[in-house]
Design a protein around this motif. Structure first.
Motif, PDB file in Angstrom:
ATOM      1  N   GLY A  95     -20.534  12.026  -3.390  1.00 55.62           N
ATOM      2  CA  GLY A  95     -21.979  11.835  -3.274  1.00 55.62           C
ATOM      3  C   GLY A  95     -22.003  11.400  -1.411  1.00 55.62           C
ATOM      4  O   GLY A  95     -21.626  11.053  -0.387  1.00 55.62           O
ATOM      5  N   VAL A  96     -23.218  12.512  -1.571  1.00 54.33           N
ATOM      6  CA  VAL A  96     -23.707  12.472   0.372  1.00 54.33           C
ATOM      7  C   VAL A  96     -25.304  11.733  -0.251  1.00 54.33           C
ATOM      8  O   VAL A  96     -26.328  11.822  -0.478  1.00 54.33           O
ATOM      9  CB  VAL A  96     -23.531  14.279   0.628  1.00 54.33           C
ATOM     10  CG1 VAL A  96     -21.928  14.607   0.791  1.00 54.33           C
ATOM     11  CG2 VAL A  96     -24.411  14.972  -0.389  1.00 54.33           C
ATOM     12  N   LEU A 129     -27.443   3.121  -1.739  1.00 51.42           N
ATOM     13  CA  LEU A 129     -27.414   2.220  -2.851  1.00 51.42           C
ATOM     14  C   LEU A 129     -26.565   2.613  -4.240  1.00 51.42           C
ATOM     15  O   LEU A 129     -26.114   2.374  -4.684  1.00 51.42           O
ATOM     16  CB  LEU A 129     -28.564   1.609  -3.101  1.00 51.42           C
ATOM     17  CG  LEU A 129     -28.579   0.004  -3.874  1.00 51.42           C
ATOM     18  CD1 LEU A 129     -27.590  -1.016  -3.440  1.00 51.42           C
ATOM     19  CD2 LEU A 129     -29.556  -0.679  -3.775  1.00 51.42           C
ATOM     20  N   ASN A 130     -27.406   4.062  -4.290  1.00 55.54           N
ATOM     21  CA  ASN A 130     -26.923   4.693  -5.837  1.00 55.54           C
ATOM     22  C   ASN A 130     -25.142   5.079  -5.899  1.00 55.54           C
ATOM     23  O   ASN A 130     -24.449   5.053  -6.509  1.00 55.54           O
ATOM     24  CB  ASN A 130     -28.072   5.258  -6.429  1.00 55.54           C
ATOM     25  CG  ASN A 130     -29.177   4.518  -6.980  1.00 55.54           C
ATOM     26  OD1 ASN A 130     -29.419   3.634  -6.874  1.00 55.54           O
ATOM     27  ND2 ASN A 130     -30.142   5.435  -6.315  1.00 55.54           N
ATOM     28  N   LEU A 131     -25.221   6.209  -4.336  1.00 60.91           N
ATOM     29  CA  LEU A 131     -23.691   6.181  -4.284  1.00 60.91           C
ATOM     30  C   LEU A 131     -23.015   4.684  -4.101  1.00 60.91           C
ATOM     31  O   LEU A 131     -21.630   5.447  -4.897  1.00 60.91           O
ATOM     32  CB  LEU A 131     -24.116   7.098  -2.868  1.00 60.91           C
ATOM     33  CG  LEU A 131     -24.927   8.373  -2.983  1.00 60.91           C
ATOM     34  CD1 LEU A 131     -24.660   8.451  -1.901  1.00 60.91           C
ATOM     35  CD2 LEU A 131     -24.311   9.147  -3.343  1.00 60.91           C
ATOM     36  N   ASN A 132     -23.127   4.347  -4.294  1.00 54.03           N
ATOM     37  CA  ASN A 132     -22.127   3.231  -4.122  1.00 54.03           C
ATOM     38  C   ASN A 132     -21.904   2.776  -5.328  1.00 54.03           C
ATOM     39  O   ASN A 132     -20.652   2.407  -5.686  1.00 54.03           O
ATOM     40  CB  ASN A 132     -22.100   1.738  -3.426  1.00 54.03           C
ATOM     41  CG  ASN A 132     -22.589   2.168  -1.591  1.00 54.03           C
ATOM     42  OD1 ASN A 132     -21.872   2.828  -1.392  1.00 54.03           O
ATOM     43  ND2 ASN A 132     -23.054   1.108  -0.619  1.00 54.03           N
ATOM     44  N   PHE A 144     -20.429   9.952   1.494  1.00 55.90           N
ATOM     45  CA  PHE A 144     -20.641   9.705   2.409  1.00 55.90           C
ATOM     46  C   PHE A 144     -22.231   9.070   2.606  1.00 55.90           C
ATOM     47  O   PHE A 144     -22.835   9.398   2.365  1.00 55.90           O
ATOM     48  CB  PHE A 144     -20.779  11.028   3.585  1.00 55.90           C
ATOM     49  CG  PHE A 144     -19.542  11.260   3.054  1.00 55.90           C
ATOM     50  CD1 PHE A 144     -17.855  11.863   3.885  1.00 55.90           C
ATOM     51  CD2 PHE A 144     -18.923  12.648   2.345  1.00 55.90           C
ATOM     52  CE1 PHE A 144     -17.096  12.404   4.460  1.00 55.90           C
ATOM     53  CE2 PHE A 144     -17.882  13.327   2.196  1.00 55.90           C
ATOM     54  CZ  PHE A 144     -16.908  13.122   2.994  1.00 55.90           C
ATOM     55  N   GLN A 145     -22.287   8.189   3.293  1.00 55.28           N
ATOM     56  CA  GLN A 145     -23.262   6.610   3.276  1.00 55.28           C
ATOM     57  C   GLN A 145     -22.986   5.671   4.285  1.00 55.28           C
ATOM     58  O   GLN A 145     -22.108   5.676   5.065  1.00 55.28           O
ATOM     59  CB  GLN A 145     -23.055   6.452   1.828  1.00 55.28           C
ATOM     60  CG  GLN A 145     -22.187   6.084   1.025  1.00 55.28           C
ATOM     61  CD  GLN A 145     -22.005   4.666   1.522  1.00 55.28           C
ATOM     62  OE1 GLN A 145     -22.752   3.435   1.753  1.00 55.28           O
ATOM     63  NE2 GLN A 145     -20.453   4.512   1.779  1.00 55.28           N
ATOM     64  N   ALA A 267     -17.138   7.025   5.230  1.00 54.49           N
ATOM     65  CA  ALA A 267     -16.600   7.553   4.672  1.00 54.49           C
ATOM     66  C   ALA A 267     -16.436   6.525   2.945  1.00 54.49           C
ATOM     67  O   ALA A 267     -15.105   5.905   4.012  1.00 54.49           O
ATOM     68  CB  ALA A 267     -16.019   8.902   5.014  1.00 54.49           C
ATOM     69  N   SER A 268     -16.294   6.508   1.820  1.00 51.87           N
ATOM     70  CA  SER A 268     -15.545   5.598   1.009  1.00 51.87           C
ATOM     71  C   SER A 268     -15.012   6.000  -0.593  1.00 51.87           C
ATOM     72  O   SER A 268     -15.772   7.302  -0.547  1.00 51.87           O
ATOM     73  CB  SER A 268     -17.159   4.466   0.664  1.00 51.87           C
ATOM     74  OG  SER A 268     -17.415   3.865   1.702  1.00 51.87           O
ATOM     75  N   TRP A 269     -13.719   6.015  -0.805  1.00 52.83           N
ATOM     76  CA  TRP A 269     -12.965   6.595  -1.383  1.00 52.83           C
ATOM     77  C   TRP A 269     -12.363   6.353  -2.014  1.00 52.83           C
ATOM     78  O   TRP A 269     -11.684   4.653  -1.408  1.00 52.83           O
ATOM     79  CB  TRP A 269     -12.489   8.488  -0.762  1.00 52.83           C
ATOM     80  CG  TRP A 269     -11.669   7.715   0.386  1.00 52.83           C
ATOM     81  CD1 TRP A 269     -10.005   7.616  -0.815  1.00 52.83           C
ATOM     82  CD2 TRP A 269     -11.383   6.886   1.346  1.00 52.83           C
ATOM     83  NE1 TRP A 269      -8.867   7.498   0.071  1.00 52.83           N
ATOM     84  CE2 TRP A 269     -10.481   7.805   1.818  1.00 52.83           C
ATOM     85  CE3 TRP A 269     -12.252   7.196   1.993  1.00 52.83           C
ATOM     86  CZ2 TRP A 269      -9.644   6.451   3.236  1.00 52.83           C
ATOM     87  CZ3 TRP A 269     -12.297   6.651   2.941  1.00 52.83           C
ATOM     88  CH2 TRP A 269     -10.415   6.525   3.817  1.00 52.83           C
ATOM     89  N   ARG A 270     -12.001   6.166  -3.499  1.00 49.79           N
ATOM     90  CA  ARG A 270     -11.408   5.733  -4.342  1.00 49.79           C
ATOM     91  C   ARG A 270     -10.041   6.059  -4.292  1.00 49.79           C
ATOM     92  O   ARG A 270      -9.885   7.025  -3.503  1.00 49.79           O
ATOM     93  CB  ARG A 270     -11.207   5.953  -5.519  1.00 49.79           C
ATOM     94  CG  ARG A 270     -12.483   5.585  -6.084  1.00 49.79           C
ATOM     95  CD  ARG A 270     -13.215   6.250  -7.743  1.00 49.79           C
ATOM     96  NE  ARG A 270     -12.164   5.246  -9.228  1.00 49.79           N
ATOM     97  CZ  ARG A 270     -12.485   4.389  -9.357  1.00 49.79           C
ATOM     98  NH1 ARG A 270     -13.758   3.736  -9.369  1.00 49.79           N
ATOM     99  NH2 ARG A 270     -11.630   3.914  -9.894  1.00 49.79           N
ATOM    100  N   VAL A 271      -9.003   4.898  -4.063  1.00 51.39           N
ATOM    101  CA  VAL A 271      -7.423   5.397  -3.707  1.00 51.39           C
ATOM    102  C   VAL A 271      -6.654   4.992  -4.689  1.00 51.39           C
ATOM    103  O   VAL A 271      -7.110   4.781  -5.817  1.00 51.39           O
ATOM    104  CB  VAL A 271      -6.991   4.787  -2.537  1.00 51.39           C
ATOM    105  CG1 VAL A 271      -7.653   4.480  -1.208  1.00 51.39           C
ATOM    106  CG2 VAL A 271      -7.502   2.972  -3.036  1.00 51.39           C
TER     107      VAL A 271
END
Length: 308
Positions: A95-96, A129-132, A144-145, A267-271
């Motif tokens: 998502g960007v 907001l929607n990407l989060n 990326f937000q 960058a925020s991502w699931r681990v």
């Protein structure tokens, strides 16, 4: 025990949906259901409760999940020891936000295609907001937000800082000296979508400078903001890197007045087990952003001094 079935089980547990798991693993819902049924028969327990709202782990499923994640992590360490861990494949859902699209996203996609040719990239463009929200629901793997997202199973990395500038169309009535921010803000100000981090930062900065009622128009498209500014519709408050071509050819000019501290992109991502590709792509994004920063005008994009 089939490791692919264990991975399928972990993804159904994460997403709470056979349909979303099928999309993530480039499979069909029937195939996902079949894998879970085979795994349940092999283990002799029911792993999920199924109802109209989706699926949820049973008590036995919660117990199996921790072992499944440990087994997948062990498999990954084994592949690393054999030098095979970087052979990634499958679908990566990224998502960007608009600012990234109009700066270094193309370079990242090219680098991804070169480094991980077997990975299929699925892009979603939306507000931070929607990407989060989509990341937390498991609908995206990596975003990326502008917001530091604090949640279990999520990591963040600071990639870049985007300074802000007041920008106007050259030779228009708006291209003139202003006595101060109060005088400037009597004109129409064009900025990012309402409640976005850049919009809030601009409002806070103007409030700190004693400007309580600016004429702000919020627009959720960078391309639309640039077009309206170029047509003389208002004064844009934008990162100069997004209008570098227009600034270079003189169609747009910067006003010599501070527009606030700017904003950051993360960058925020699931681990977790099976999500090693996310971390690899974030590291690749860091390299891409660093190369991009060296190619643009000085001060138009700033790298963080220390990574989060």
């Amino acid at each position: 025990m089939n490791m692919r079935f264990l991975l399928t089980f972990v993804w159904v547990a994460r997403l709470g949906s056979f349909r979303l798991t099928a999309e993530k693993l480039s499979s069909t819902q029937a195939a996902i259901s079949s894998r879970i049924s085979v795994l349940e028969a092999e283990l002799g327990v029911q792993l999920f409760q199924r109802d109209s709202r989706g699926v949820s782990l049973t008590r036995e499923g919660h117990n199996v999940l921790s072992y499944a994640q440990e087994m997948l992590a062990t498999q990954q360490r084994l592949l690393q020891s054999l030098g095979q861990a970087d052979t990634f494949s499958g679908r990566l859902r990224i998502g960007v936000m608009d600012t990234v699209i109009h700066s270094w996203l193309s370079e990242l996609i090219n680098a991804l295609s070169r480094e991980y040719p077997q990975v299929e990239v699925e892009l979603t463009a939306d507000t931070a907001l929607n990407l989060n929200e989509q990341l937390l629901k498991g609908q995206l793997d990596l975003i990326f937000q502008t917001d530091l997202l604090r949640a279990d199973g999520v990591r963040n990395r600071h990639l870049a800082c985007y300074p802000l500038r007041w920008v106007v169309a050259s030779g228009t009535p708006l291209d003139r000296p202003y006595e101060g921010l109060a005088a400037l803000c009597q004109e129409r100000i064009l900025t990012f979508s309402r409640l976005s981090r850049p919009h809030q930062d601009v409002l806070n900065y103007l409030h700190q400078q004693g400007v309580s009622a600016p004429r702000i128009s919020c627009i959720n498209s960078v391309a639309a903001i640039i077009k309206l500014v170029a047509d003389g519709f208002g004064i844009g408050v934008l990162p100069p890197v997004l209008v570098s071509r227009e600034l270079s050819n003189g169609s747009l000019v910067e006003l010599p007045m501070c527009a606030g501290p700017g904003f950051s992109v993360y960058a925020s991502w699931r681990v977790g087990a099976g999500l090693e590709l996310n971390e690899a792509v974030v590291s690749l994004a860091q390299e891409v952003v660093a190369d991009y920063q060296r190619a643009v005008a000085p001060g138009h994009l700033v790298l963080p001094k220390a990574l989060d």
